[in-house]
Design an enzyme around this catalytic site. Structure first.
Site, PDB file in Angstrom:
ATOM      1  N   CYS A  88       0.855  -1.148   0.111  1.00  0.00           N
ATOM      2  CA  CYS A  88       0.028  -0.011  -0.096  1.00  0.00           C
ATOM      3  C   CYS A  88       0.888   1.232  -0.052  1.00  0.00           C
ATOM      4  CB  CYS A  88      -1.115  -0.061   1.104  1.00  0.00           C
ATOM      5  SG  CYS A  88      -2.135   1.089   1.136  1.00  0.00           S
ATOM      6  N   HIS A 185      -3.277  -4.967   1.716  1.00  0.00           N
ATOM      7  CA  HIS A 185      -2.746  -5.452   2.778  1.00  0.00           C
ATOM      8  C   HIS A 185      -2.830  -7.024   3.073  1.00  0.00           C
ATOM      9  CE1 HIS A 185      -1.996  -1.591   4.696  1.00  0.00           C
ATOM     10  NE2 HIS A 185      -3.125  -1.326   3.631  1.00  0.00           N
ATOM     11  N   GLU A 187      -0.968  -8.804   5.053  1.00  0.00           N
ATOM     12  CA  GLU A 187      -0.925  -8.882   6.488  1.00  0.00           C
ATOM     13  C   GLU A 187      -1.905  -9.010   7.108  1.00  0.00           C
ATOM     14  OE1 GLU A 187      -0.672  -4.629   6.270  1.00  0.00           O
ATOM     15  OE2 GLU A 187      -0.078  -6.195   4.888  1.00  0.00           O
TER      16      GLU A 187
END
Length: 206
Positions: A88, A185, A187
């Site tokens: 990002c 994202h 994660e």
């Protein structure tokens, strides 16, 4: 570190803890040895085999990194072949050009490694955050749950840039050499396949 890899998460702001966890799990699942640490200083960055620049506010990350000389060290390391993964805002930092849908060209420090032009907040205010299934077949990830938070998109790519994924015709993941960038994202999903791909990239370089 002999026998293992040293992966750093640029800990200026953004999803640092989540990326540390996902990377540790990826190393473990691949049966490898390695350490994952928060890095802030040029000295810490010097020791790395790979770096993740997490999502957050890219202008803030860029400015703060400039202050302690980390940006210069990161540039040197990437130039010498160290794999890096920008998520990002981290992808924006790695790009050559960023523009905002609202304010136009952005004057912010960029690392200038991904030959891409980025539109910040590309999915508009009404879709500030959303989730969607995406695929990255080129790197063996056929199904991935993408979490988009005020996500950018890539509006132009240079000839050496490989497009890994698109969503609604917008480019959301790219790879150029040892540099990967995603608008979403990984994660935040619990799916570590992208982190595993990145760890393997580091392993190949060492």
């Amino acid at each position: 570190m002999s026998g293992g890899i040293n992966v750093g998460i640029l800990a200026v702001q953004g999803d640092v803890a989540e990326n540390i966890l996902a990377t540790k799990m990826a190393i473990e699942e691949l049966g490898m040895e390695g350490i994952v640490t928060e890095v802030k200083t040029p000295e810490q960055i010097s020791d790395l085999d790979g770096l993740i620049i997490p999502g957050g506010e890219s202008t803030v990350i860029g400015t703060l990194s400039l202050v302690n000389g980390s940006l210069k060290k990161i540039k040197e390391k990437i130039a010498s072949g160290m794999p890096v993964f920008g998520i990002c805002a981290g992808m924006i930092m790695l790009s050559k050009k960023a523009k905002d849908r609202v304010v136009g060209e952005m004057d912010q420090p960029l690392l200038d490694f991904l030959d891409i032009k980025i539109e910040r907040n590309a999915f508009g205010r009404q879709k500030d955050s959303f989730e969607s299934e995406i695929s990255m077949d080129k790197i063996g990830v056929s199904k991935f749950h993408g979490v988009f938070i005020r996500a950018p998109s890539i509006i132009e790519t240079g000839k050496d840039v490989e497009i890994l994924s698109k969503f609604n015709e917008k480019i959301i993941a790219v790879k150029q050499g040892n540099v990967i960038g995603t608008a979403f994202h990984p994660e935040l999903t619990g799916d570590i396949s992208l982190h595993k791909y990145f760890v393997n990239l580091i392993k190949q370089k060492n």
